[in-house]
Scaffold this motif. Structure first.
Motif: not given
Length: 365
Positions: A52-60, A135-143, A149-155, A168-172
């Motif tokens: 499902d598409i949760l969000s589309v904003r420009g290139t995101m 950060p916007d995507c993390v907030r949407k995943v949380q909601a 908590d969120v696990t992030v995987i970066g390729y 930057i968000f080390s306490d996030g």
């Protein structure tokens, strides 16, 4: 003994020549038939795992994949793709999809994927990706998941963006971080260093002239790493054209490799100056939008998977990631494979995917 009856002086079995000619003729005919089939068909459908598409904003683009297990781990996963390539490399076809594997193992999977930035998005900068999109995507995943908590995987460069976000968000809300083939020391990206040598490469003139950096330029830079690989691959395809599984695999990876995205101009300028020229991420001097991005501030559990034969991100460019993060729970694993085969295809199915599952399962509850 006559030549017709057996062997000539060179040891050639002349009696077998008619059979060999017939075999080669049949093989040539089959190649021609399969070649026509190849060019007249569109290849397998990729990226088809239900989502499902949760969000589309420009290139995101933010996707949520539908569960495939009755029991789901508590901590959702957000995959951050590299900004040069599309996310379906992690979702090829059923049975060869990393996304499908995670879903069947009980993970709740989201993906931040990218589409081509429009001309009016040429001013998107590093801070837009690190301080806004992620950060916007993390907030949407949380909601959407109901979890904090969120696990992030970066390729690849998605790993670089994830490191910047995590520092930057080390306490996030990032609970775990997994990076695949992520460069940290850009001095060791040798060909890219030559390509972007500040003595000869005027990045300001390029960006100010063309806006977004065209995909052809990016693809050419990758192909220069192995100039003969495309021609060699086509020869290999022709030699194996009657092997349906080989052809299927070739088409999947070739389509993805050439489906390169343009890069937003200002973002490309940031990459060139801050990373390629000044190596700020490695030196601990990186900042994004005026905010310090020192990866020693990352304290969460982290796994970094590197490829033994990675020609795009050589090990020398990636090996300092684990020593430089501040986490107590950290691990680097080197696996056989290349930059792409590490994460997709038969090699990944046997090596990376089970390793990731065993590492992440106990950290996702």
């Amino acid at each position: 003994m006559s030549a017709a009856a057996g062997l000539d002086f060179a040891g050639l079995d002349l009696a077998s020549i008619p059979d060999r000619i017939q075999t080669e003729v049949q093989r040539a005919i089959q190649r021609s038939i399969k070649g026509v089939e190849y060019f007249s068909s569109s290849g397998p459908s990729l990226g088809s795992t239900p989502k499902d598409i949760l969000s589309v904003r420009g290139t995101m683009n933010l996707y949520h994949y539908r569960p495939m297990s009755d029991e789901i781990y508590r901590v959702p996963i957000l995959i951050v793709m590299a900004t040069t390539n599309r996310g379906y490399i992690l979702d090829l076809v059923p049975g060869q999809s990393f996304i499908e594997f995670l879903l069947k193992r009980g993970y709740d999977v989201y993906m931040l994927d990218w589409s081509a930035p429009k001309p009016e998005e040429k001013r998107l900068a590093m801070e837009d990706y690190v301080l806004d999109f992620i950060p916007d995507c993390v907030r949407k995943v949380q909601a959407d998941s109901g979890e904090t908590d969120v696990t992030v995987i970066g390729y690849c460069f998605g790993g670089v963006l994830s490191l910047l976000y995590g520092s930057i968000f080390s306490d996030g809300p990032m609970k775990n971080l997994i990076c695949f083939t992520t460069p940290i020391d850009f001095r060791e990206m040798k060909l890219f260093q030559n390509f972007s040598d500040r003595r000869y490469f005027d990045v300001d003139h390029l960006v100010d002239s063309v806006g977004n950096v065209p995909p052809e330029m990016i693809l050419s830079s990758f192909e220069m790493l192995r100039p003969a690989s495309r021609a060699a691959g086509q020869v290999q395809l022709w030699e194996n054209i009657w092997n349906d599984e080989f052809v299927k695999s070739y088409r999947m990876f070739d389509r993805w490799a050439t489906d390169t995205l343009p890069l937003a101009g200002e973002y490309f300028r940031n990459i060139t100056k801050d990373l390629m020229w000044d190596n700020k991420l490695y030196n601990g001097a990186m900042s994004v939008g005026g905010r310090a991005a020192d990866i020693s501030q990352i304290k969460v559990p982290i796994l970094h998977a590197v490829a033994e034969h990675d020609h795009i991100v050589p090990y020398e460019a990636a090996r300092h990631l684990i020593p430089k993060v501040g986490s107590a729970d950290k691990e680097e694993v080197m696996l056989k494979g290349g930059h792409v085969s590490l994460v997709a295809g038969a090699n990944a199915i046997k090596r990376l995917w089970p390793k990731l599952d065993s590492w992440l399962a106990g950290r996702s509850t």
